[in-house]
Enzyme design. Structure first.
Site, PDB file in Angstrom:
ATOM      1  N   SER A 169       0.704  -1.086   0.478  1.00 25.78           N
ATOM      2  CA  SER A 169       0.190   0.074   0.221  1.00 25.78           C
ATOM      3  C   SER A 169       1.184   1.255   0.185  1.00 25.78           C
ATOM      4  O   SER A 169       1.573   1.284  -1.086  1.00 25.78           O
ATOM      5  CB  SER A 169      -0.884  -0.094   1.365  1.00 25.78           C
ATOM      6  N   ASP A 201     -10.059  -5.489  -3.439  1.00 31.50           N
ATOM      7  CA  ASP A 201      -9.128  -4.121  -3.089  1.00 31.50           C
ATOM      8  C   ASP A 201     -10.494  -3.292  -2.767  1.00 31.50           C
ATOM      9  O   ASP A 201     -10.492  -2.893  -4.280  1.00 31.50           O
ATOM     10  CB  ASP A 201      -8.147  -3.798  -3.138  1.00 31.50           C
ATOM     11  N   HIS A 250      -7.128  -5.718   0.355  1.00 33.66           N
ATOM     12  CA  HIS A 250      -5.806  -4.852   0.852  1.00 33.66           C
ATOM     13  C   HIS A 250      -5.565  -5.579   2.381  1.00 33.66           C
ATOM     14  O   HIS A 250      -4.521  -4.506   2.420  1.00 33.66           O
ATOM     15  CB  HIS A 250      -6.445  -3.634   0.816  1.00 33.66           C
TER      16      HIS A 250
END
Length: 279
Positions: free
Chosen positions: A148, A224, A257
């Protein structure tokens, strides 16, 4: 450059440690995790840097990343820094996506952030010196990855330092902070309103401006919930295609995620890095 041992535990024949030191870059104590696999005394091992995402510390990947078995198998040291300076005197923001836990791997120039939020300097220069001094690493064999915000860090740090990292990968990276709310808030707050100064912290912009990697591996969960608004993987796909850059970008069906996603594919990434770090 005194190093304090916070904890050490044996795992898969090696040592999972947590350490702290006083950082000149951030002006604060900094804590990081290092896994050193079992090895012959005197041997220097390749090192893989893992950069974490928003709200994380060194502990997230250490506790949930499930990397030690693979690092032990391939003989790779893994280093996981914190994501920002910490401490009562360090400025913060009410949002989870700015301030503590959200350093974005930049060198801040805006006040009050400039004094402490020098995470680019810390990760690119200071921490590697600490690791080289205290651990059996071969600094000629470095790889970098992250998740991320940390995927953004891995991509931009590697693109800005050609030849320093033999291998680069990312999980669910923020590929173009210039074009997403997380990045616009962070870069505007840390760097200022001049968007031309943001480009060195944007992987797609760096590639558009001529930076290249010999190859790249990216995994992104198709389920995600940040994919469309924040991560925008399609912009990286477009940038590498236009640049003719060798990149494997995989959309993984059904994955989100979380670290359930990261831990599923981290073995693939470590094996991929091992091939390049041991070549």
């Amino acid at each position: 450059m005194t190093l304090e041992t916070v904890s050490e535990a044996r795992s898969f024949g090696g040592t999972q440690g947590v350490y702290s030191h006083d950082s000149e870059a951030t002006g604060t104590p900094m804590t990081f995790a290092v896994y050193v696999p079992e090895h012959v005394a005197g041997t220097k091992l390749p090192v893989l840097w893992y950069l974490s995402g928003l709200t994380c510390t060194h502990a997230n990947v250490m506790d949930k990343g499930e990397y030690r078995r693979y690092c032990a198998e391939h003989g790779i040291i893994l280093v996981a820094p914190d994501t920002s300076p910490r401490g009562d005197d360090v400025p913060d923001d009410e949002g989870y996506d700015f301030g503590k836990g959200a350093g974005f791997y930049v060198n801040a120039v805006q006040e009050p952030w400039a004094k402490n939020f020098q995470m680019r300097q810390y990760v690119e220069h200071e921490l590697p010196q600490v690791i080289a001094k205290h651990f059996p690493v071969d600094m000629d064999r470095q790889g970098i990855t992250g998740h991320s915000m940390g995927g953004h860090g891995a991509l931009t740090i590697s693109l800005r330092n050609p030849g320093k990292y033999r291998s680069t990968s990312a999980f669910s990276p923020i590929v173009s902070p210039i074009h997403c709310p997380w990045g616009q808030k962070a870069l505007g707050g840390y760097i200022g309103d001049d968007k031309s100064a943001w480009r060195e912290y944007d992987a797609c912009a760096l590639i558009e401006d001529g930076a290249r990697l010999p190859e790249l591996l990216v995994d992104q969960g198709h389920a995600d919930n940040f994919l469309e608004e924040q991560l925008k993987t399609h912009l990286l796909e477009e940038a590498v295609r236009k640049a003719g850059m060798n990149a494997t970008i995989r959309l993984q069906e059904g994955y989100d995620h979380s670290y359930f996603f990261v831990s599923t594919f981290i073995g693939d990434h470590i094996a991929w890095h091992a091939e390049r770090l041991k070549a």
